[in-house]
Design an enzyme around this catalytic site. Structure first.
Site, PDB file in Angstrom:
ATOM      1  N   CYS A  17       0.782  -1.083  -0.048  1.00 40.02           N
ATOM      2  CA  CYS A  17       0.046  -0.032   0.100  1.00 40.02           C
ATOM      3  C   CYS A  17       0.905   1.320  -0.159  1.00 40.02           C
ATOM      4  CB  CYS A  17      -1.059   0.097   1.207  1.00 40.02           C
ATOM      5  SG  CYS A  17      -2.098  -1.421   1.103  1.00 40.02           S
ATOM      6  N   ALA A  18       1.815   1.392  -1.116  1.00 43.48           N
ATOM      7  CA  ALA A  18       2.530   2.405  -1.104  1.00 43.48           C
ATOM      8  C   ALA A  18       1.871   3.721  -1.580  1.00 43.48           C
ATOM      9  CB  ALA A  18       3.565   2.066  -2.118  1.00 43.48           C
ATOM     10  N   TRP A  22      -1.625   4.822  -4.272  1.00 39.33           N
ATOM     11  CA  TRP A  22      -2.802   5.546  -3.691  1.00 39.33           C
ATOM     12  C   TRP A  22      -3.153   6.455  -4.568  1.00 39.33           C
ATOM     13  CZ3 TRP A  22      -6.367   4.954   0.106  1.00 39.33           C
ATOM     14  CH2 TRP A  22      -7.308   6.001   0.397  1.00 39.33           C
ATOM     15  N   TYR A  63       1.315 -10.594   1.872  1.00 36.95           N
ATOM     16  CA  TYR A  63       1.478 -10.855   0.691  1.00 36.95           C
ATOM     17  C   TYR A  63       1.518 -12.153  -0.030  1.00 36.95           C
ATOM     18  CZ  TYR A  63       3.975  -6.222   1.458  1.00 36.95           C
ATOM     19  OH  TYR A  63       4.338  -4.854   1.759  1.00 36.95           O
ATOM     20  N   LYS A 102       9.423   1.159 -10.971  1.00 37.21           N
ATOM     21  CA  LYS A 102      10.634   1.308 -11.424  1.00 37.21           C
ATOM     22  C   LYS A 102      11.335   1.631  -9.944  1.00 37.21           C
ATOM     23  CE  LYS A 102      10.490   5.636 -10.165  1.00 37.21           C
ATOM     24  NZ  LYS A 102      11.088   5.697  -8.915  1.00 37.21           N
TER      25      LYS A 102
END
Length: 332
Positions: A17-18, A22, A63, A102
């Site tokens: 949940c980076a 979001w 995960y 990336k």
């Protein structure tokens, strides 16, 4: 590439949940008719729940549990760079296509291994350099091919940002933070995009903050075999810059906001030739949406462009060369 308009949407699971998920990736996944978010995993269930309340799908704690789900065809990985290799590998071995932020990995050997796993299983692995999918760069390349500034002599690109708060993940070297992997990869990739596959490393300087042992800025010099140079600047202790410039035999061309333009931003191409200056305003595009669309179309069509993996591997080689060949400066 064929557009499988009548295909069922790809069921996408998100690992991590980076903030980038979001703000940019999940809105694009949600809006794209060819994708459907079915699950979002976090190490904390409450965080996954918060994301699914906005973007849909089932919250998943951990995960591994997401990779076991039958309702996930592809996985989006926005984890810190140092975790990419493990979770991309596990996703591929679980039979999932992968779109990874990336940099794909922290070095070329890991990237080679992951692309080999993807090929063996007939799966798509794509590095998400979203700026590559903005049409502005193709339009610039066409102008250069038409000779608007004569023969290209040099290229320069800069991506720098002001300092972040003390606890920001970019200052955490143990999870792949630092200006080279987080920011420097953009100008390096732009150099490869425009100057081609024969770019070679000449030299670099990396500026390290001693207390946190993290790269906060740097410069690199690359060249083609014909001597066309790429001068690249990146960092996170600077005024904000986000641009590239070409100098040619009869003029120069430059643009701002080339790496992260907002979806509504209309890019402006600036051209100067002796005492003549002109500007071209290009259409606005959502590069995240176009990146998601390209990934989805490749998965659904079964056509996995080999140049995507080849470009990613060349990029990894250049980043490795900058990291290992640079002169390291420590301060204070």
């Amino acid at each position: 590439m064929e557009n499988p308009a009548n295909a069922n949407p790809i069921r996408v699971g998100v690992i991590g949940c980076a903030d980038i998920a979001w703000r940019r990736a999940l809105p694009a996944l949600e809006a794209e008719p060819l994708t459907e978010v079915t699950a979002i995993a976090s190490r904390r269930w409450d965080r996954a729940k918060r994301f699914t309340e906005r973007f849909g799908g089932e919250p998943v704690e951990g995960y591994p549990a997401l990779l076991e789900r039958d309702d996930v065809d592809a996985v989006y990985v926005p984890l810190p760079a140092v975790l990419h290799a493990e979770w991309i590998d596990r996703a591929l071995r679980a039979g999932k296509h992968v779109l990874a932020e990336k940099p794909l990995t922290t070095d070329r050997p890991q990237a080679e291994r992951l692309f080999a796993v993807a090929r063996e299983r007939g799966l798509l692995l794509m590095e998400n350099f979203m700026f590559l999918h903005h049409p502005q760069h193709r339009q610039v390349a066409d102008m250069l091919d038409e000779g608007v500034i004569g023969e290209i002599r040099s290229f320069a690109a800069s991506f720098t940002i002001p300092p972040k708060p003390q606890g920001d993940i970019r200052y955490q070297a143990d999870v792949g933070g630092g200006a080279l992997l987080d920011i420097g990869v953009y100008p390096i990739r732009a150099a490869g995009l425009f100057l081609g596959a024969d770019l070679e490393f000449v030299g670099a300087v990396l500026r390290h903050e001693r207390d946190r042992d993290v790269v906060v800025g740097g410069n690199a010099l690359l060249t083609t075999r014909q001597g066309v140079t790429a001068q690249l600047t990146f960092g996170m202790e600077h005024a904000y810059t986000n641009n590239y410039e070409f100098r040619g035999s009869t003029g120069r061309l430059w643009m701002n906001r080339v790496f992260t333009p907002p979806a509504t931003y209309q890019p402006v191409v600036h051209i100067e030739r002796q005492d003549h200056a002109e500007q071209f305003v290009l259409p606005a595009h959502d590069q995240f949406a176009k990146s998601i669309r390209a990934f989805a179309q490749a998965v659904l069509s079964g056509e996995h462009p080999r140049e995507w993996s080849e470009d990613s591997l060349r990029q990894a080689s250049l980043v490795d060369a900058v990291r290992t060949g640079a002169r390291d400066i420590y301060f204070p």
